[in-house]
Write an enzyme that holds these catalytic residues in place. Structure first.
Site, PDB file in Angstrom:
ATOM      1  N   HIS A  19       0.853  -1.189   0.000  1.00  0.00           N
ATOM      2  CA  HIS A  19       0.000   0.000   0.000  1.00  0.00           C
ATOM      3  C   HIS A  19       0.892   1.244   0.000  1.00  0.00           C
ATOM      4  CE1 HIS A  19       0.823   0.711   4.228  1.00  0.00           C
ATOM      5  NE2 HIS A  19       0.284  -0.454   4.604  1.00  0.00           N
ATOM      6  N   HIS A  22       3.988   1.590   2.330  1.00  0.00           N
ATOM      7  CA  HIS A  22       5.217   0.897   1.905  1.00  0.00           C
ATOM      8  C   HIS A  22       5.880   1.664   0.766  1.00  0.00           C
ATOM      9  CE1 HIS A  22       2.399  -2.405   3.238  1.00  0.00           C
ATOM     10  NE2 HIS A  22       3.346  -2.425   4.150  1.00  0.00           N
ATOM     11  N   CYS A 127       0.903 -10.565  19.821  1.00  0.00           N
ATOM     12  CA  CYS A 127       0.095 -10.059  18.692  1.00  0.00           C
ATOM     13  C   CYS A 127       0.724 -10.620  17.430  1.00  0.00           C
ATOM     14  CB  CYS A 127       0.073  -8.535  18.625  1.00  0.00           C
ATOM     15  SG  CYS A 127      -0.712  -7.960  17.095  1.00  0.00           S
ATOM     16  N   CYS A 130       1.821  -8.043  14.791  1.00  0.00           N
ATOM     17  CA  CYS A 130       3.094  -7.361  15.092  1.00  0.00           C
ATOM     18  C   CYS A 130       4.237  -8.364  15.038  1.00  0.00           C
ATOM     19  CB  CYS A 130       3.113  -6.764  16.493  1.00  0.00           C
ATOM     20  SG  CYS A 130       2.032  -5.366  16.768  1.00  0.00           S
ATOM     21  N   CYS A 144      -4.467  -4.705  20.560  1.00  0.00           N
ATOM     22  CA  CYS A 144      -3.227  -4.123  20.053  1.00  0.00           C
ATOM     23  C   CYS A 144      -3.579  -2.794  19.389  1.00  0.00           C
ATOM     24  CB  CYS A 144      -2.576  -5.075  19.041  1.00  0.00           C
ATOM     25  SG  CYS A 144      -1.442  -4.240  17.929  1.00  0.00           S
ATOM     26  N   HIS A 147      -3.210  -2.838  15.395  1.00  0.00           N
ATOM     27  CA  HIS A 147      -3.987  -3.770  14.568  1.00  0.00           C
ATOM     28  C   HIS A 147      -5.415  -3.992  15.042  1.00  0.00           C
ATOM     29  CE1 HIS A 147       0.288  -4.768  13.660  1.00  0.00           C
ATOM     30  NE2 HIS A 147      -0.194  -4.664  12.441  1.00  0.00           N
ATOM     31  N   LYS A 294      -3.620   4.060  11.455  1.00  0.00           N
ATOM     32  CA  LYS A 294      -2.485   3.644  10.634  1.00  0.00           C
ATOM     33  C   LYS A 294      -2.977   2.866   9.410  1.00  0.00           C
ATOM     34  CE  LYS A 294       1.309   0.444  10.529  1.00  0.00           C
ATOM     35  NZ  LYS A 294       1.952  -0.678  11.136  1.00  0.00           N
ATOM     36  N   LYS A 297      -2.588  -3.273   6.123  1.00  0.00           N
ATOM     37  CA  LYS A 297      -3.217  -4.348   5.361  1.00  0.00           C
ATOM     38  C   LYS A 297      -4.237  -5.069   6.215  1.00  0.00           C
ATOM     39  CE  LYS A 297       1.086  -5.449   4.508  1.00  0.00           C
ATOM     40  NZ  LYS A 297       2.395  -5.886   3.987  1.00  0.00           N
TER      41      LYS A 297
HETATM   42  N1  MSP Z   1       8.426  -7.219   7.891  1.00  0.00           N
HETATM   43  C1  MSP Z   1       8.574  -6.187   8.827  1.00  0.00           C
HETATM   44  C2  MSP Z   1       9.869  -5.416   8.600  1.00  0.00           C
HETATM   45  C3  MSP Z   1      11.109  -6.236   8.689  1.00  0.00           C
HETATM   46  S1  MSP Z   1      12.516  -5.299   8.318  1.00  0.00           S
HETATM   47  C4  MSP Z   1      13.779  -6.236   8.805  1.00  0.00           C
HETATM   48  C5  MSP Z   1       7.415  -5.212   8.691  1.00  0.00           C
HETATM   49  N2  MSP Z   1       6.823  -5.188   7.506  1.00  0.00           N
HETATM   50  S2  MSP Z   1       5.581  -4.250   7.098  1.00  0.00           S
HETATM   51  O1  MSP Z   1       5.072  -4.768   5.860  1.00  0.00           O
HETATM   52  O2  MSP Z   1       4.650  -4.125   8.185  1.00  0.00           O
HETATM   53  O3  MSP Z   1       6.224  -2.890   6.729  1.00  0.00           O
HETATM   54  C6  MSP Z   1       6.802  -2.061   7.665  1.00  0.00           C
HETATM   55  C7  MSP Z   1       7.297  -0.773   7.019  1.00  0.00           C
HETATM   56  O4  MSP Z   1       6.485  -0.362   5.920  1.00  0.00           O
HETATM   57  C8  MSP Z   1       7.204   0.381   7.986  1.00  0.00           C
HETATM   58  O5  MSP Z   1       8.263   0.418   8.889  1.00  0.00           O
HETATM   59  C9  MSP Z   1       7.225   1.540   7.032  1.00  0.00           C
HETATM   60  O6  MSP Z   1       8.513   1.743   6.561  1.00  0.00           O
HETATM   61  C10 MSP Z   1       6.321   1.030   5.936  1.00  0.00           C
HETATM   62  N3  MSP Z   1       4.935   1.314   6.268  1.00  0.00           N
HETATM   63  C11 MSP Z   1       3.961   0.415   6.563  1.00  0.00           C
HETATM   64  N4  MSP Z   1       2.819   1.071   6.837  1.00  0.00           N
HETATM   65  C12 MSP Z   1       3.027   2.392   6.734  1.00  0.00           C
HETATM   66  C13 MSP Z   1       2.234   3.542   6.846  1.00  0.00           C
HETATM   67  N5  MSP Z   1       0.967   3.474   7.152  1.00  0.00           N
HETATM   68  N6  MSP Z   1       2.834   4.738   6.626  1.00  0.00           N
HETATM   69  C14 MSP Z   1       4.158   4.861   6.272  1.00  0.00           C
HETATM   70  N7  MSP Z   1       4.924   3.796   6.168  1.00  0.00           N
HETATM   71  C15 MSP Z   1       4.394   2.563   6.402  1.00  0.00           C
HETATM   72  O7  MSP Z   1       7.134  -4.496   9.638  1.00  0.00           O
END
Ligand code: MSP
Length: 487
Positions: A19, A22, A127, A130, A144, A147, A294, A297
């Site tokens: 999304h 990311h 969780c 998380c 949580c 989520h 936040k 997904k």
């Molecule tokens: N898989 C773990 C990360 C492991 S790194 C060794 C994870 N993945 S995640 O899919 O949840 O993505 C986390 C990262 O995606 C966040 O730290 C951020 O960089 C980005 N984002 C995810 N959601 C976000 C928002 N809503 N806003 C901005 N960035 C976001 O955690």
């Protein structure tokens, strides 16, 4: 030899397609990687997907698929999205790849040999979204806060990592600045977490089958966060690869605030245990929210970056994600405001300035503008100032602020045109016309250079157009249409 610059994004969970949150991190890293290349650094830039653990297994099961087959598809979605956004990475690491697994085992072996893994029983709230234990006091109405699901009570035999041993060392590395955490408030956040005390974490799981088997107790798998963090070295072919030798330690890990603790506490502690150098800078950005929640997904309140690319083009989408608010802050995304923002900044801002200035150059001077002509001193001075401020912001990784510099200069040039009225100078055959057009071309070429890391394709297009124009190969009808208005 050129100085190296190794920059990483988090590896995203392969539980659903990406999304806009990311995309924000990926675009951010891509712009910084391009900027470092422009600074003539030898850049290595990595992305990837986090494919093991309970969260992924649960998502695959829900989709009625085998986990491997499921993550293959999601990893493909990530690659497609990064391509659509023109993310120029050097490598895409998948945690189910052979190369990654080998590297993780070599890494865990070092930690094991250091005597930092011991057996124990874990009891607490977990969780799964998380992929972490949560503390009762951090829950919101028993849920949580990220989520909005109830964590599960678990009690199981695990192998623990002796985090306590490293906490004082991690603290020292952070306070001495050897391990930088940007910004100051994110750094303080981590220091107060350390101050409050962080329990040892279990580095294995007994009830999770979808993971890398723990070599010292085959009934357990390696904890998905330990597995995932190691990507930053496995992608470089740790322990013996050339890339590892050339690029580790990372110059910058870009992450969202949600995963700061893992990167700024767990990761340095594990690296120290394994006797490896620490990353130099952990750059923490805020999160996009939608209606204050936040973007996630799990919650389903997402914006698909590919939809934004389809509507605004790759460069439009890159600009819109980066221009919402300064990176350090959390902010609400105004997707309904995207059209206005695109039209005002890109179509009417950069696009219009370029198009009308270049059209006058073609119209009045056949496009062959004399670059040696004197430049307007005031504009030149302002360009120098903007360039300094822009460079400072780019070096400090402040992209929102750097864009602010460029857009203030765009307004300066717009005002300059309105004040000088080149169409009147042309009508009166006033000699000043040369100075005005040369100054405009000088300014536009500056803007192209500044915006190149942000909007590489559009700036290339503008550059090619100008090159053709200056050879006198363009006629009045061949208009540049950089950012067509969108309704
Ligand atoms: N898989 C773990 C990360 C492991 S790194 C060794 C994870 N993945 S995640 O899919 O949840 O993505 C986390 C990262 O995606 C966040 O730290 C951020 O960089 C980005 N984002 C995810 N959601 C976000 C928002 N809503 N806003 C901005 N960035 C976001 O955690």
């Amino acid at each position: 030899m050129a100085e190296k610059f190794y920059i990483t994004t988090p590896i995203y969970y392969a539980n659903a397609k990406p999304h806009l949150g990311h995309a924000f991190t990926a675009v951010y890293a891509d712009v910084l990687a391009r900027w470092q290349k422009i600074q003539r650094k030898d850049v290595f830039f990595t992305v990837g997907t986090d494919e093991h653990g309970a969260k992924i297994a649960k998502a695959a099961e829900k989709a009625g698929r085998e986990p491997q087959n499921f993550v293959d598809e999601i990893a493909g979605e990530y690659k497609k999205t990064w391509q659509a956004l023109n993310i120029q990475y050097n490598d895409f690491i998948r945690t189910t790849s052979g190369k990654h697994k080998e590297g993780v085992l070599a890494f865990i072996k070092k930690i094991h040999e250091a005597g930092d893994i011991y057996e124990g029983v874990y009891e607490g709230l977990y969780c799964v979204e998380c992929e972490n234990f949560v503390l009762e006091r951090n829950l919101k109405n028993g849920l949580c806060p990220d989520h909005l699901i109830a964590p599960k009570k678990v009690k199981e035999k695990n192998h623990f990592f002796n985090l306590k041993k490293y906490l004082p060392l991690v603290k020292e590395k952070i306070t001495s600045g050897e391990l930088k955490i940007t910004s100051e408030s994110r750094k303080n956040e981590i220091l107060s977490i350390i101050e409050a005390g962080v329990p040892d974490f279990s580095i294995t799981r007994g009830n999770v089958k979808w993971g890398i088997p723990f070599p010292y107790d085959k009934k357990q798998t390696i904890y998905v966060w330990a597995d995932a963090l190691a990507n930053y070295i496995t992608v470089l072919d740790f322990p013996d690869g050339e890339n590892y030798k050339n690029f580790w330690p990372a110059d910058m890990h870009i992450i969202g605030a949600d995963i700061n603790k893992f990167h700024s506490i767990f990761w340095p502690a594990m690296l120290m245990s394994a006797g490896l150098p620490l990353p130099k800078n952990i750059f923490v950005h805020g999160l996009f929210t939608i209606n204050g929640q936040k973007m996630s997904k799990t919650l389903g309140n997402i914006i698909d970056p590919v939809d934004i690319v389809n509507k605004f083009g790759a460069d439009g989408a890159r600009y819109l994600t980066l221009s919402q608010f300064p990176a350090g802050e959390h902010g609400d995304v105004k997707a309904q405001g995207f059209i206005n923002k695109y039209n005002s900044d890109l179509a009417n801002g950069v696009g219009n300035l370029f198009e009308r200035s270049l059209a006058m150059m073609i119209d009045y001077e056949g496009g062959v503008v004399d670059k040696k002509s004197k430049l307007d001193e005031k504009i030149k001075k302002q360009a120098d100032e903007v360039e300094k401020s822009y460079g400072k912001h780019m070096d400090a990784f402040q992209l929102f602020e750097a864009l602010g510099d460029v857009f203030s200069f765009i307004k300066t040039l717009d005002r300059y045109i309105n004040e000088e009225q080149p169409w009147v100078l042309n009508k009166n055959k006033n000699e000043k016309l040369d100075v005005v057009l040369s100054t405009l071309l000088f300014g536009i070429e500056k803007i192209i250079v500044w915006l190149e890391p942000f909007m590489p394709s559009k700036m290339r297009e503008a550059k090619d157009y100008i090159a053709k124009m200056q050879k006198g190969e363009l006629n009045k009808k061949e208009k540049l249409n950089l950012f067509p208005r969108i309704s």
